[in-house]
Design a protein around this motif. Structure first.
Motif, PDB file in Angstrom:
ATOM      1  N   VAL A 169     -31.959  18.953 -15.013  1.00 51.88           N
ATOM      2  CA  VAL A 169     -30.907  17.947 -15.215  1.00 51.88           C
ATOM      3  C   VAL A 169     -29.860  18.461 -16.197  1.00 51.88           C
ATOM      4  CG1 VAL A 169     -30.463  15.653 -16.186  1.00 51.88           C
ATOM      5  CG2 VAL A 169     -32.326  15.982 -14.557  1.00 51.88           C
ATOM      6  N   ALA A 170     -30.294  19.084 -17.289  1.00 55.52           N
ATOM      7  CA  ALA A 170     -29.337  19.630 -18.264  1.00 55.52           C
ATOM      8  C   ALA A 170     -28.467  20.707 -17.627  1.00 55.52           C
ATOM      9  CB  ALA A 170     -30.081  20.188 -19.469  1.00 55.52           C
ATOM     10  N   SER A 171     -29.060  21.548 -16.803  1.00 55.95           N
ATOM     11  CA  SER A 171     -28.291  22.583 -16.133  1.00 55.95           C
ATOM     12  C   SER A 171     -27.307  21.976 -15.144  1.00 55.95           C
ATOM     13  CB  SER A 171     -29.231  23.554 -15.420  1.00 55.95           C
ATOM     14  OG  SER A 171     -28.516  24.604 -14.833  1.00 55.95           O
ATOM     15  N   ALA A 172     -27.721  20.950 -14.407  1.00 57.83           N
ATOM     16  CA  ALA A 172     -26.825  20.287 -13.456  1.00 57.83           C
ATOM     17  C   ALA A 172     -25.670  19.602 -14.188  1.00 57.83           C
ATOM     18  CB  ALA A 172     -27.608  19.276 -12.621  1.00 57.83           C
ATOM     19  N   LEU A 173     -25.955  18.970 -15.319  1.00 55.52           N
ATOM     20  CA  LEU A 173     -24.900  18.334 -16.100  1.00 55.52           C
ATOM     21  C   LEU A 173     -23.923  19.365 -16.659  1.00 55.52           C
ATOM     22  CD1 LEU A 173     -26.894  15.558 -17.995  1.00 55.52           C
ATOM     23  CD2 LEU A 173     -25.240  15.252 -16.132  1.00 55.52           C
ATOM     24  N   TRP A 174     -24.470  20.487 -17.117  1.00 54.78           N
ATOM     25  CA  TRP A 174     -23.615  21.558 -17.640  1.00 54.78           C
ATOM     26  C   TRP A 174     -22.723  22.114 -16.531  1.00 54.78           C
ATOM     27  CZ3 TRP A 174     -22.470  22.858 -22.438  1.00 54.78           C
ATOM     28  CH2 TRP A 174     -21.792  24.051 -22.650  1.00 54.78           C
ATOM     29  N   PHE A 175     -23.289  22.296 -15.333  1.00 53.90           N
ATOM     30  CA  PHE A 175     -22.514  22.768 -14.191  1.00 53.90           C
ATOM     31  C   PHE A 175     -21.416  21.774 -13.851  1.00 53.90           C
ATOM     32  CE2 PHE A 175     -21.962  22.893  -9.498  1.00 53.90           C
ATOM     33  CZ  PHE A 175     -21.327  24.119  -9.427  1.00 53.90           C
ATOM     34  N   ALA A 176     -21.756  20.485 -13.811  1.00 51.58           N
ATOM     35  CA  ALA A 176     -20.751  19.467 -13.511  1.00 51.58           C
ATOM     36  C   ALA A 176     -19.652  19.448 -14.573  1.00 51.58           C
ATOM     37  CB  ALA A 176     -21.416  18.094 -13.401  1.00 51.58           C
ATOM     38  N   ALA A 177     -20.022  19.599 -15.827  1.00 54.12           N
ATOM     39  CA  ALA A 177     -19.024  19.605 -16.906  1.00 54.12           C
ATOM     40  C   ALA A 177     -18.107  20.814 -16.794  1.00 54.12           C
ATOM     41  CB  ALA A 177     -19.727  19.595 -18.263  1.00 54.12           C
ATOM     42  N   THR A 178     -18.641  21.973 -16.476  1.00 53.33           N
ATOM     43  CA  THR A 178     -17.785  23.152 -16.339  1.00 53.33           C
ATOM     44  C   THR A 178     -16.857  23.019 -15.138  1.00 53.33           C
ATOM     45  OG1 THR A 178     -19.498  24.347 -15.109  1.00 53.33           O
ATOM     46  CG2 THR A 178     -19.387  24.719 -17.489  1.00 53.33           C
ATOM     47  N   ARG A 179     -17.349  22.441 -14.051  1.00 49.20           N
ATOM     48  CA  ARG A 179     -16.489  22.225 -12.878  1.00 49.20           C
ATOM     49  C   ARG A 179     -15.374  21.231 -13.221  1.00 49.20           C
ATOM     50  NH1 ARG A 179     -17.422  24.520  -7.620  1.00 49.20           N
ATOM     51  NH2 ARG A 179     -16.540  22.570  -6.912  1.00 49.20           N
ATOM     52  N   TRP A 180     -15.730  20.158 -13.911  1.00 50.07           N
ATOM     53  CA  TRP A 180     -14.747  19.167 -14.302  1.00 50.07           C
ATOM     54  C   TRP A 180     -13.692  19.782 -15.224  1.00 50.07           C
ATOM     55  CZ3 TRP A 180     -13.633  17.188 -19.187  1.00 50.07           C
ATOM     56  CH2 TRP A 180     -12.738  16.131 -19.188  1.00 50.07           C
ATOM     57  N   TYR A 181     -14.146  20.600 -16.192  1.00 51.49           N
ATOM     58  CA  TYR A 181     -13.238  21.234 -17.137  1.00 51.49           C
ATOM     59  C   TYR A 181     -12.287  22.187 -16.413  1.00 51.49           C
ATOM     60  CZ  TYR A 181     -11.568  24.015 -21.038  1.00 51.49           C
ATOM     61  OH  TYR A 181     -10.767  24.666 -21.944  1.00 51.49           O
ATOM     62  N   ARG A 182     -12.791  22.953 -15.476  1.00 47.47           N
ATOM     63  CA  ARG A 182     -11.931  23.886 -14.729  1.00 47.47           C
ATOM     64  C   ARG A 182     -10.892  23.133 -13.898  1.00 47.47           C
ATOM     65  NH1 ARG A 182     -16.623  27.975 -12.763  1.00 47.47           N
ATOM     66  NH2 ARG A 182     -16.888  29.020 -14.751  1.00 47.47           N
ATOM     67  N   ARG A 183     -11.304  22.044 -13.283  1.00 47.54           N
ATOM     68  CA  ARG A 183     -10.348  21.252 -12.501  1.00 47.54           C
ATOM     69  C   ARG A 183      -9.322  20.568 -13.399  1.00 47.54           C
ATOM     70  NH1 ARG A 183     -13.709  18.539  -7.522  1.00 47.54           N
ATOM     71  NH2 ARG A 183     -14.468  20.516  -6.722  1.00 47.54           N
TER      72      ARG A 183
END
Length: 144
Positions: free
Chosen positions: A127-141
């Motif tokens: 879950v922490a890895s998925a949240l981190w991935f989602a946050a990095t995708r959001w930040y890049r967008r």
């Protein structure tokens, strides 16, 4: 070629010193048993684990397709929690799989909690890895 710099030679000498100090204490009375265990661990790693996780990684890469500069962007977000969970399983597998009969009599603690705790830690890592991935995708967008 290996660089024979003074720093490397000092580190090498210190590591040999640590081995010479810790070796007899680690091996204790059962030097043969410990040596057999280390040899078995090396063989199991090289003949079973290495091909297994190499094939799994190649499967992940094939599943994710190719990116212009290398592997898919999400692959490390899968590798890290799987690696950490596997490392915990490797270290604690006798307790997780309830393969130690004398644990409860020796420590007075129940060995039934390790499987559940390992599963919870694995879920938290995923879950922490998925949240981190989602946050990095959001930040890049958001930067675009």
């Amino acid at each position: 070629m290996i660089d024979p710099s003074p720093a490397r030679l000092v580190v090498l000498a210190l590591s040999f010193g640590v081995v010479l100090y810790a070796g007899p204490r680690l091996l204790g009375d059962d030097a043969l048993g410990t040596a057999v265990w280390f040899l078995g661990a090396a063989v199991v790693h090289d003949l079973v684990l290495l091909p297994g996780y190499t094939l799994a990684d190649r499967g992940l890469r094939a599943l994710g397709g190719r990116r212009a500069g290398g592997p898919p962007t999400w692959i490390n977000f899968v590798r890290v929690p799987v690696f950490l969970s596997g490392l915990l399983l490797l270290v604690w597998f006798p307790l997780i799989l309830r393969r130690v009969d004398h644990y409860e009599t020796t420590t007075g603690l129940s060995g039934d909690v390790y499987l559940g705790r390992w599963l919870v830690v694995t879920a938290v890592l995923v879950v922490a890895s998925a949240l981190w991935f989602a946050a990095t995708r959001w930040y890049r967008r958001a930067r675009r």
